[in-house]
Design an enzyme around this catalytic site. Structure first.
Site, short mmCIF file in Angstrom:
data_model
loop_
_atom_site.label_atom_id
_atom_site.label_comp_id
_atom_site.label_asym_id
_atom_site.label_seq_id
_atom_site.Cartn_x
_atom_site.Cartn_y
_atom_site.Cartn_z
N TYR A 113 0.96 -1.05 0.22
CA TYR A 113 0.08 0.13 0.05
C TYR A 113 0.84 1.26 -0.16
CZ TYR A 113 -4.10 2.72 1.47
OH TYR A 113 -4.82 3.84 1.59
N LYS A 185 -6.52 -1.58 -3.16
CA LYS A 185 -7.62 -1.31 -2.21
C LYS A 185 -8.30 -2.65 -1.99
CE LYS A 185 -7.07 3.20 -1.29
NZ LYS A 185 -7.25 3.96 -0.40
C1 LIG Z 1 -4.97 6.99 1.19
C2 LIG Z 1 -5.50 7.44 0.02
O1 LIG Z 1 -6.63 6.84 -0.34
C3 LIG Z 1 -5.03 8.54 -0.95
O2 LIG Z 1 -3.97 9.14 -0.41
O3 LIG Z 1 -5.43 8.74 -2.00
MG LIG Z 2 -7.13 7.48 -2.46
#
Ligand SMILES: CC(=O)C(=O)O
Ligand SMILES: [Mg+2]
Ligand SMILES: NC(=O)C1=CN([C@@H]2O[C@H](COP(=O)(O)OP(=O)(O)OC[C@H]3O[C@@H](n4cnc5c(N)ncnc54)[C@H](O)[C@@H]3O)[C@@H](O)[C@H]2O)C=CC1
Length: 606
Positions: A113, A185
């Site tokens: 992530y 995600k």
């Molecule tokens: C965490 C997230 O969704 C972003 O940084 O766009």
């Molecule tokens: Mg985001």
């Protein structure tokens, strides 16, 4: 029909136990990530599925495989190589991938992530090995329904993440590489909330890109042209939503990383009609509200005492403002207008006031009367000195914008400033925790958009050196649980009350509630517990609001939590049961999630 053979798919549990019907054999089976067990195929399975001769003799356990993969992972030279290694593993053996992640989540979260996934997205056309997801082309709107249908049948998909790649994780327009944010995600929904990995669908709407570097890269994989906007863009989104609803009527649609001018517009258009959610607006709003609640608990204040400045009034900044304002309205029964009075938004032109041109409708709600500010400084420092906030949020993508001067000014007005620099990836944070703590003598209550190591300093009693752990305030804390709740209750819509309850659920588990020096939010070590709590609260709110359509949801709290847990997918090998291809479900035939024929998967990744 699926393996359960039920006529009414709405009643199928999300996850299932027991033998898994499979119509694949031999090399095709070994190359199918959902069924493959590699060296862990049992003696019987090796016999029944024609695997003798294709595997070394020793039969291993999942734990042994995890041990070997972890050693291989650890030998990778850097985080991007680790990310690529894990992607390959996911393409080869999904249970092993999720088990490895599960067992080393603290270490691997930032690799699958933010921030490393951001690097993988930026390098998509370079690290690409095999497509995952559905790629919808703006010039083929007539084919959207057909292309989406390649993924499965009506009962096959619970959760869709869709992006148009325009505003990825703070690194801007990444064109078709955005598919990897949908994939990442979704991996989090599985690992954090037990959403079945074979029942999810990642999508990218390829509308071109305004990223010159990509346009000039001969290896770029997406549409090599400037972004198409306007009516044609809206038609693509609309066609996608209609096709998704028609093909996968149970699926919850999660919008991710759309650009500033589209994110909220799209959410507002579809939210009243379908179960959908924008993570950057609503997920970020919920998790930040939870962090603020925990911070106010430490400072012994209430939401009504809040004075919050948000730096960066875009998708995330306004989403946070909305969520906090709605919480104040609900908590104290005051008007939306009054609740907005204690929230100040700052963007490139300074404080949002009624004198600033071209504010969006969403921003206007928070604009302060121009006349109140005519003789005042409206930059961040000026606003801090005037407003004396107890909460400061960064969603600007401007690194180091919370300077020593600004932070010291804030700390001179309040005893324990709550400061949340949320801009991802790590290098874009408005400040780093070590500086924030140094400049406030350890008094700041900090949470950050990406993970940071604990900070040591002389902030204990009598100057004793202590280590302060910093919570990650990222929508990943909350969106998996919201999705789980919406999917399990088959909610018709995601209401404001469901979101408020989700934030409440996270806040309840914040370690700072029990220990003033502990992080404001729960960490990755308890993600599944957090998701169960959030899902439970979301389902309860959905039932109360009459939007839950699933029958037989337990009403008693403990029983409901058990019902949720039972349906969460776990990374364990289920015994395979051979079934003839004729009459087998698409899942058993290995067709779900496979674009093109199964046979194409019979070659190892290149
Ligand atoms: C965490 C997230 O969704 C972003 O940084 O766009
Ligand atoms: Mg985001
Ligand atoms: N921690 C989390 O869970 C999340 C973090 N984010 C991060 O927040 C950041 C913003 O994301 P979005 O809101 O989606 O982007 P956005 O582009 O919609 O918003 C950014 C806003 O900051 C403003 N801005 C730019 N320079 C500025 C300056 N010098 N002074 C004041 N304002 C300025 C822009 O005009 C824009 O309104 C990104 O880094 C993103 O990764 C976003 C969603 C979730």
């Amino acid at each position: 029909m699926s393996e359960q053979g039920s006529a009414n798919f709405r009643h199928l549990p999300l996850s299932t136990k027991g033998p898994l019907p499979c119509a694949l054999k031999g090399t095709v089976l070994l190359n199918h990530p959902f069924f493959n067990k590699g060296s862990a195929f049992t003696k019987e399975e090796r016999h029944d599925f024609g695997l003798h001769g294709l595997l070394p003799q020793s039969i291993q356990t999942l734990e042994q495989q995890v041990q070997r993969s972890y050693e291989q992972y650890s030998r990778q030279p850097d985080d991007l190589a680790k990310n690529t290694f894990l992607t390959s593993m996911k393409e080869q053996n999904e249970v092993l991938y999720f088990k490895l992640l599960h067992d080393h989540l603290g270490e691997m979260f930032s690799v699958v992530y933010t921030p490393t996934e951001g690097d993988a997205i930026q390098n998509y056309s370079r690290v690409f090995r095999r497509p995952e997801g559905i790629f919808l082309n703006i010039h083929d709107i007539d084919r959207v329904h057909h292309d989406l249908s390649l993924w499965g049948e009506p009962e096959d998909v619970d959760y869709i993440v869709v992006t148009d790649g325009e505003e990825i994780l703070g690194i801007g327009d990444q064109g078709c590489g955005g598919i990897l944010i949908s994939v990442a995600k979704l991996a989090l929904t599985t690992i954090c909330a037990g959403i079945h990995p074979n029942r999810v669908l990642p999508v990218v709407l390829d509308c071109g890109t305004d990223n010159e570097e990509l346009l000039n890269d001969p290896l770029y994989l997406g549409l090599r042209e400037k972004r198409v906007r306007g009516k044609k863009y809206d038609k693509l989104v609309d066609t996608f939503v209609s096709a998704a609803r028609e093909l996968y009527p149970k699926a919850y649609i999660h919008f991710e990383d759309f650009g500033l001018h589209n994110a909220r517009r799209i959410l507002e258009k579809y939210r009243p009609k379908i179960p959908c959610f924008n993570d950057d607006v609503q997920g970020t709003g919920c998790v930040t509200l939870a962090a603020i609640m925990a911070g106010l608990h430490v400072t012994k204040q209430e939401l009504k005492d809040l004075r919050m400045v948000i730096f960066g009034a875009g998708t995330a900044g306004v989403g946070i403002a909305d969520q906090v304002r709605d919480a104040i309205v609900t908590e104290y029964g005051i008007s939306t207008k009054d609740a907005a009075k204690n929230i100040w938004l700052i963007d490139k032109a300074g404080l949002l006031t009624t004198g600033v041109d071209s504010l969006s409708d969403a921003q206007k709600v928070f604009a302060k009367p121009k006349d109140d500010w005519t003789d005042k400084e409206t930059d961040l420092l000026g606003v801090i000195n005037e407003v004396k906030p107890n909460v400061l949020i960064g969603t600007s993508t401007v690194p180091k914008s919370f300077t020593e001067k600004i932070v010291r000014a804030m700390a001179s007005h309040v005893d324990r400033p709550i400061i949340l620099p949320l801009s991802n990836p790590t290098r874009l944070h408005e400040a780093v925790p070590s500086d924030l703590l140094k400049w406030t003598d350890g008094k700041a209550l900090v949470a950050t958009g990406s993970p940071f190591d604990p900070v040591k300093g002389p902030w204990g009693e009598n100057g004793k050196e202590i280590e302060i752990e910093v919570a990650e305030c990222n929508n990943s804390v909350v969106f998996p649980g919201i999705g789980l709740g919406a999917v399990l209750s088959r909610a018709k819509r995601v209401t404001d009350k469901m979101l408020l309850q989700a934030a409440q659920g996270v806040a309840e588990l914040g370690p700072a509630l029990r220990d003033d020096t502990a992080p404001l939010l729960p960490g990755v070590d308890v993600v599944r517990e957090v998701s169960v709590r959030v899902a439970r609260k979301v389902i309860q709110a959905a039932m109360k609001e009459g939007v839950a359509t699933e029958d037989g949801i337990p009403t008693e709290e403990k029983e409901l939590e058990e019902w949720i847990k039972e349906q969460m997918w776990e990374p364990v090998y289920r015994p395979l049961k051979y079934v003839e291809k004729e009459g087998a479900s698409r899942e058993a035939k290995g067709e779900m999630r496979v674009v093109g024929s199964v046979e194409r998967r019979s070659r190892a990744p290149n």
